[in-house]
Write an enzyme that holds these catalytic residues in place. Structure first.
Site, mmCIF file in Angstrom:
data_model
loop_
_atom_site.group_PDB
_atom_site.id
_atom_site.type_symbol
_atom_site.label_atom_id
_atom_site.label_comp_id
_atom_site.label_asym_id
_atom_site.label_seq_id
_atom_site.Cartn_x
_atom_site.Cartn_y
_atom_site.Cartn_z
ATOM 1 C CG HIS A 1 -8.023 -2.379 34.585
ATOM 2 N ND1 HIS A 1 -8.813 -3.248 35.307
ATOM 3 C CD2 HIS A 1 -8.233 -1.144 35.098
ATOM 4 C CE1 HIS A 1 -9.479 -2.567 36.226
ATOM 5 N NE2 HIS A 1 -9.143 -1.299 36.129
ATOM 6 C CG HIS B 1 -7.140 -7.580 27.668
ATOM 7 N ND1 HIS B 1 -6.801 -6.756 26.620
ATOM 8 C CD2 HIS B 1 -8.008 -8.493 27.153
ATOM 9 C CE1 HIS B 1 -7.443 -7.151 25.528
ATOM 10 N NE2 HIS B 1 -8.178 -8.190 25.825
ATOM 11 C CG HIS C 1 -6.077 0.898 39.195
ATOM 12 N ND1 HIS C 1 -6.588 0.021 40.126
ATOM 13 C CD2 HIS C 1 -7.109 1.175 38.342
ATOM 14 C CE1 HIS C 1 -7.859 -0.216 39.864
ATOM 15 N NE2 HIS C 1 -8.194 0.468 38.782
ATOM 16 C CD GLU C 2 -6.876 2.946 34.821
ATOM 17 O OE1 GLU C 2 -7.382 2.102 34.046
ATOM 18 O OE2 GLU C 2 -7.494 3.434 35.783
#
Length: 231
Positions: A108, A112, A104-105
């Protein structure tokens, strides 16, 4: 007549109390779900750090590093430093929960890297939202204390930035979870049976963002009602 925004049931609490209850439930849900799947080892035996590095490399994000950070469920992606920071349970853990949160991280970081617009908006408004969520109570309190309605209005406007931040956060987080599941499946990191468990972990985490948005909106409505009642 003087109305304190801090004391008594007051107008708007009918909105705030259910939102707070939802937030408490969401926190309990994410902790119990995370702890449950923290004890189930993923079949490939990968750690969260290994999964994060693997997904980053397979998406060409070689300039994004993976680092260890302290705390419980303190995982996050830092776009300024291009670092995915993972908590001890996630970084070293080889559970379903560990690799799901790590993916999940990384979701991100992928956002980006591809210039995902909602993420850019959230990062842009974050400093204003942080200031607004802190300044609102000072301005509102002084407004009530001194009887200056314009101070209350300014406080509410500042707090509106925090509400917008929470609203924008929802698509950002849901999209990161979708990307996480896709990467876990596409790269053969977890089996089809494990996908269900990963989704449960990420759905529980998503509920906390829904609750945070509900609380911020309820608080905004309360502030507006308090302002109107003062008049």
């Amino acid at each position: 007549m003087f109305y304190s925004p801090y004391y008594g049931f007051g107008p708007g609490m009918i909105f705030l109390i259910p939102a707070i209850i939802l937030a408490m439930y969401a926190q309990m849900k994410v902790k119990t779900t995370f702890n449950r799947y923290l004890n189930i080892r993923n079949m490939r035996g990968y750690t969260g750090a290994q999964v994060a590095r693997m997904i980053l490399d397979r998406n060409g994000l070689y300039d994004v590093s993976v680092e260890y950070t302290g705390g419980f469920l303190s995982d996050y992606y830092d776009p300024r430093s291009k670092v995915v920071r993972l908590s001890p349970q996630v970084y070293n853990g080889n559970s379903i929960a560990s690799i799901s949160v790590a993916a999940h991280e990384v979701g991100h970081a992928i956002q980006h890297g591809y210039g995902y617009v909602p993420l850019i908006l959230r990062n842009t408004i974050a400093p204003i939202a942080s200031f607004g969520s802190q300044a609102v109570w000072v301005l509102v309190f002084l407004g009530f204390l001194l009887g200056i309605g314009s101070l209350i209005d300014i406080g509410i406007l500042f707090y509106l930035a925090a509400v917008i931040f929470q609203i924008i956060t929802l698509p950002v987080e849901f999209n990161a979870s979708s990307r996480a599941i896709m990467q876990l499946e596409m790269n053969g990191i977890i089996t089809s049976e494990e996908i269900i468990y990963s989704k449960k972990v990420l759905n529980a985490a998503a509920l906390t963002y829904v609750a945070a948005m509900a609380v911020s909106i309820a608080q905004l409505l309360r502030l507006i009602l308090l302002r109107n009642r003062r008049d």
